[in-house]
Design a protein around this motif. Structure first.
Motif, PDB file in Angstrom:
ATOM      1  N   ALA A  34       0.823  -1.215   0.000  1.00 53.97           N
ATOM      2  CA  ALA A  34       0.000   0.000   0.000  1.00 53.97           C
ATOM      3  C   ALA A  34       0.854   1.262   0.000  1.00 53.97           C
ATOM      4  CB  ALA A  34      -0.923  -0.007   1.215  1.00 53.97           C
ATOM      5  N   ASN A  35       2.077   1.166   0.526  1.00 50.48           N
ATOM      6  CA  ASN A  35       2.969   2.332   0.562  1.00 50.48           C
ATOM      7  C   ASN A  35       4.013   2.306  -0.546  1.00 50.48           C
ATOM      8  OD1 ASN A  35       4.526   0.231   1.493  1.00 50.48           O
ATOM      9  ND2 ASN A  35       5.362   1.334   3.259  1.00 50.48           N
ATOM     10  N   ASP A  36       3.788   1.488  -1.580  1.00 49.84           N
ATOM     11  CA  ASP A  36       4.734   1.473  -2.701  1.00 49.84           C
ATOM     12  C   ASP A  36       4.812   2.869  -3.318  1.00 49.84           C
ATOM     13  OD1 ASP A  36       5.589   1.099  -5.649  1.00 49.84           O
ATOM     14  OD2 ASP A  36       5.941  -0.878  -4.783  1.00 49.84           O
ATOM     15  N   PRO A  37       6.022   3.343  -3.607  1.00 54.44           N
ATOM     16  CA  PRO A  37       6.174   4.712  -4.113  1.00 54.44           C
ATOM     17  C   PRO A  37       5.404   5.011  -5.400  1.00 54.44           C
ATOM     18  CG  PRO A  37       8.294   3.839  -3.406  1.00 54.44           C
ATOM     19  CD  PRO A  37       7.328   2.703  -3.353  1.00 54.44           C
ATOM     20  N   ILE A  38       5.094   3.980  -6.179  1.00 56.30           N
ATOM     21  CA  ILE A  38       4.441   4.260  -7.460  1.00 56.30           C
ATOM     22  C   ILE A  38       3.061   4.877  -7.260  1.00 56.30           C
ATOM     23  CG2 ILE A  38       3.278   2.027  -7.855  1.00 56.30           C
ATOM     24  CD1 ILE A  38       4.430   2.314 -10.798  1.00 56.30           C
ATOM     25  N   TRP A  39       2.374   4.544  -6.152  1.00 59.02           N
ATOM     26  CA  TRP A  39       1.019   5.060  -5.943  1.00 59.02           C
ATOM     27  C   TRP A  39       1.015   6.579  -5.742  1.00 59.02           C
ATOM     28  CZ3 TRP A  39      -0.968   1.237  -7.945  1.00 59.02           C
ATOM     29  CH2 TRP A  39      -0.829  -0.070  -7.491  1.00 59.02           C
ATOM     30  N   ALA A  40       2.111   7.107  -5.208  1.00 59.62           N
ATOM     31  CA  ALA A  40       2.202   8.550  -4.970  1.00 59.62           C
ATOM     32  C   ALA A  40       2.949   9.278  -6.077  1.00 59.62           C
ATOM     33  CB  ALA A  40       2.892   8.822  -3.634  1.00 59.62           C
ATOM     34  N   SER A  41       3.372   8.554  -7.098  1.00 58.09           N
ATOM     35  CA  SER A  41       4.192   9.156  -8.147  1.00 58.09           C
ATOM     36  C   SER A  41       3.350  10.042  -9.069  1.00 58.09           C
ATOM     37  CB  SER A  41       4.874   8.064  -8.979  1.00 58.09           C
ATOM     38  OG  SER A  41       3.915   7.332  -9.725  1.00 58.09           O
ATOM     39  N   LYS A  42       4.010  11.009  -9.668  1.00 60.15           N
ATOM     40  CA  LYS A  42       3.333  11.906 -10.603  1.00 60.15           C
ATOM     41  C   LYS A  42       2.836  11.154 -11.832  1.00 60.15           C
ATOM     42  CE  LYS A  42       5.854  16.105  -9.317  1.00 60.15           C
ATOM     43  NZ  LYS A  42       6.774  17.181  -9.786  1.00 60.15           N
ATOM     44  N   VAL A  43       3.612  10.175 -12.311  1.00 58.22           N
ATOM     45  CA  VAL A  43       3.203   9.470 -13.531  1.00 58.22           C
ATOM     46  C   VAL A  43       1.955   8.628 -13.293  1.00 58.22           C
ATOM     47  CG1 VAL A  43       5.442   9.467 -14.687  1.00 58.22           C
ATOM     48  CG2 VAL A  43       4.905   7.641 -13.081  1.00 58.22           C
ATOM     49  N   PHE A  44       1.830   8.017 -12.112  1.00 57.40           N
ATOM     50  CA  PHE A  44       0.622   7.229 -11.836  1.00 57.40           C
ATOM     51  C   PHE A  44      -0.598   8.137 -11.727  1.00 57.40           C
ATOM     52  CE2 PHE A  44      -2.451   5.157  -9.020  1.00 57.40           C
ATOM     53  CZ  PHE A  44      -2.659   3.983  -9.723  1.00 57.40           C
ATOM     54  N   LYS A  45      -0.455   9.252 -11.010  1.00 57.03           N
ATOM     55  CA  LYS A  45      -1.572  10.179 -10.861  1.00 57.03           C
ATOM     56  C   LYS A  45      -1.984  10.770 -12.208  1.00 57.03           C
ATOM     57  CE  LYS A  45      -0.400  11.453  -6.105  1.00 57.03           C
ATOM     58  NZ  LYS A  45       0.077  12.537  -5.207  1.00 57.03           N
ATOM     59  N   GLU A 165       7.600  -0.458 -14.663  1.00 55.78           N
ATOM     60  CA  GLU A 165       8.825   0.115 -14.112  1.00 55.78           C
ATOM     61  C   GLU A 165       9.944  -0.927 -14.100  1.00 55.78           C
ATOM     62  OE1 GLU A 165       9.006   2.817 -10.408  1.00 55.78           O
ATOM     63  OE2 GLU A 165       9.807   0.882  -9.731  1.00 55.78           O
ATOM     64  N   ILE A 166      11.065  -0.569 -14.710  1.00 58.54           N
ATOM     65  CA  ILE A 166      12.247  -1.428 -14.773  1.00 58.54           C
ATOM     66  C   ILE A 166      13.295  -0.812 -13.863  1.00 58.54           C
ATOM     67  CG2 ILE A 166      14.024  -2.375 -16.301  1.00 58.54           C
ATOM     68  CD1 ILE A 166      12.010  -1.812 -18.642  1.00 58.54           C
ATOM     69  N   SER A 167      13.691  -1.526 -12.816  1.00 64.36           N
ATOM     70  CA  SER A 167      14.617  -0.928 -11.852  1.00 64.36           C
ATOM     71  C   SER A 167      15.716  -1.893 -11.451  1.00 64.36           C
ATOM     72  CB  SER A 167      13.862  -0.451 -10.602  1.00 64.36           C
ATOM     73  OG  SER A 167      13.357  -1.543  -9.867  1.00 64.36           O
ATOM     74  N   ALA A 168      16.809  -1.317 -10.961  1.00 61.86           N
ATOM     75  CA  ALA A 168      17.944  -2.109 -10.480  1.00 61.86           C
ATOM     76  C   ALA A 168      18.646  -1.322  -9.389  1.00 61.86           C
ATOM     77  CB  ALA A 168      18.910  -2.424 -11.614  1.00 61.86           C
ATOM     78  N   THR A 169      18.943  -1.993  -8.287  1.00 56.76           N
ATOM     79  CA  THR A 169      19.648  -1.367  -7.180  1.00 56.76           C
ATOM     80  C   THR A 169      20.762  -2.296  -6.696  1.00 56.76           C
ATOM     81  OG1 THR A 169      17.998  -2.226  -5.630  1.00 56.76           O
ATOM     82  CG2 THR A 169      17.711   0.051  -6.400  1.00 56.76           C
ATOM     83  N   ILE A 170      21.741  -1.690  -6.039  1.00 55.98           N
ATOM     84  CA  ILE A 170      22.893  -2.421  -5.522  1.00 55.98           C
ATOM     85  C   ILE A 170      22.738  -2.575  -4.019  1.00 55.98           C
ATOM     86  CG2 ILE A 170      25.402  -2.377  -5.231  1.00 55.98           C
ATOM     87  CD1 ILE A 170      25.501  -0.644  -7.798  1.00 55.98           C
ATOM     88  N   ASP A 171      22.716  -3.817  -3.548  1.00 53.81           N
ATOM     89  CA  ASP A 171      22.620  -4.115  -2.125  1.00 53.81           C
ATOM     90  C   ASP A 171      24.012  -4.519  -1.645  1.00 53.81           C
ATOM     91  OD1 ASP A 171      22.194  -5.164   0.412  1.00 53.81           O
ATOM     92  OD2 ASP A 171      20.279  -6.096  -0.114  1.00 53.81           O
ATOM     93  N   ARG A 172      24.755  -3.552  -1.128  1.00 50.16           N
ATOM     94  CA  ARG A 172      26.146  -3.826  -0.744  1.00 50.16           C
ATOM     95  C   ARG A 172      26.236  -4.681   0.516  1.00 50.16           C
ATOM     96  NH1 ARG A 172      29.062  -1.440  -4.372  1.00 50.16           N
ATOM     97  NH2 ARG A 172      28.310   0.461  -5.393  1.00 50.16           N
ATOM     98  N   GLN A 173      25.230  -4.596   1.376  1.00 53.13           N
ATOM     99  CA  GLN A 173      25.250  -5.411   2.580  1.00 53.13           C
ATOM    100  C   GLN A 173      25.158  -6.901   2.241  1.00 53.13           C
ATOM    101  OE1 GLN A 173      22.340  -4.295   5.484  1.00 53.13           O
ATOM    102  NE2 GLN A 173      23.034  -5.785   7.001  1.00 53.13           N
ATOM    103  N   ARG A 174      24.293  -7.244   1.293  1.00 51.76           N
ATOM    104  CA  ARG A 174      24.138  -8.646   0.899  1.00 51.76           C
ATOM    105  C   ARG A 174      25.027  -9.019  -0.291  1.00 51.76           C
ATOM    106  NH1 ARG A 174      17.767 -10.169   0.794  1.00 51.76           N
ATOM    107  NH2 ARG A 174      18.726 -12.046  -0.132  1.00 51.76           N
ATOM    108  N   GLU A 175      25.723  -8.023  -0.844  1.00 51.88           N
ATOM    109  CA  GLU A 175      26.570  -8.225  -2.027  1.00 51.88           C
ATOM    110  C   GLU A 175      25.771  -8.853  -3.167  1.00 51.88           C
ATOM    111  OE1 GLU A 175      30.157 -10.285  -0.906  1.00 51.88           O
ATOM    112  OE2 GLU A 175      31.012  -8.458  -0.052  1.00 51.88           O
ATOM    113  N   GLU A 176      24.632  -8.230  -3.428  1.00 54.41           N
ATOM    114  CA  GLU A 176      23.749  -8.648  -4.509  1.00 54.41           C
ATOM    115  C   GLU A 176      23.193  -7.424  -5.210  1.00 54.41           C
ATOM    116  OE1 GLU A 176      21.740 -12.775  -2.795  1.00 54.41           O
ATOM    117  OE2 GLU A 176      20.758 -10.861  -2.406  1.00 54.41           O
TER     118      GLU A 176
END
Length: 224
Positions: A34-45, A165-176
């Motif tokens: 319910a708190n996913d950022p896409i719901w509050a995004s300008k493009v969704f609105k 939405e196509i996304s990619a992030t770096i998780d340095r704590q898990r090295e993934e």
């Protein structure tokens, strides 16, 4: 979804072992938080102004650093862009790309991305049109969002609409690295009652398998 996409999914899944691999390595979560950022995004609105019901899910794939090309691990920007390039130029989209090319490529769509080379090299800036069926509507260092459901030439509200939405992030704590394909599909035209999105259950399941295939084949571009 359409018969062409159903054929693609059936062909790429192939065997039960392939399906089991995709399900294990590319899990799908639905609905979104319910708190996913896409719901509050300008493009969704903007594209769903009536807040019509949404078919929603996210496909997540995690890959250890040891398998990723080192130059992509400096920051999120190059990683997300390269994943986006992999999704559109990868095998998962190949059959649908050829079908769309056959049906819609012409003088009026000559500025769209059509070839594998174009899809593999584009920087996917806002306004980029892809095979007369997708348009980049937002870009951040970690995510590229496209509008789908109809031709980019139709900028109005549509019976078939959505954001991918196509996304990619770096998780340095898990090295993934964490790759995500997030889908929000809806009818933006008029006001729809109820809470269930526009896809029937069987079509939603096929859509989720297609997302798994895109995540898998798109990720290959990131590997050593």
């Amino acid at each position: 979804m359409g018969i062409i996409r159903t054929t693609v999914i059936t062909g790429l899944l192939g065997t039960s072992s392939a399906a089991a691999y995709l399900a294990a390595r590319n899990p799908v979560i639905s609905p979104l938080a319910a708190n996913d950022p896409i719901w509050a995004s300008k493009v969704f609105k903007k594209h769903n102004p009536s807040r019509n019901p949404v078919t929603q899910d996210v496909c997540i794939k995690r890959i250890p650093f040891s398998k990723i090309r080192p130059e992509l691990l400096q920051n999120d920007g190059p990683l997300a862009l390269e994943f986006c390039r992999g999704v559109w130029s990868g095998w998962g989209f190949a059959v649908q790309r050829r079908y769309l090319d056959f049906k819609w490529r012409g003088p009026e769509t000559s500025q769209h991305l059509w070839t594998n080379e174009q899809l593999a090299d584009s920087t996917y800036e806002k306004g980029t049109a892809i095979t007369d069926h997708f348009e980049v509507v937002d870009k951040t260092p970690s995510a590229i969002t496209v509008r789908c459901g109809d031709s980019p030439r139709n900028q109005a509200l549509r019976p078939s609409d959505g954001l991918f939405e196509i996304s990619a992030t770096i998780d340095r704590q898990r090295e993934e690295v964490e790759l995500r394909l997030k889908s929000c599909l809806f009818s933006s035209q008029g006001k729809m009652d109820g809470v269930k999105g526009p896809m029937p259950s069987w079509m939603e399941e096929l859509h989720q398998w297609y997302a798994r295939i895109w995540a898998e084949t798109g990720s290959w571009r990131l590997l050593k």
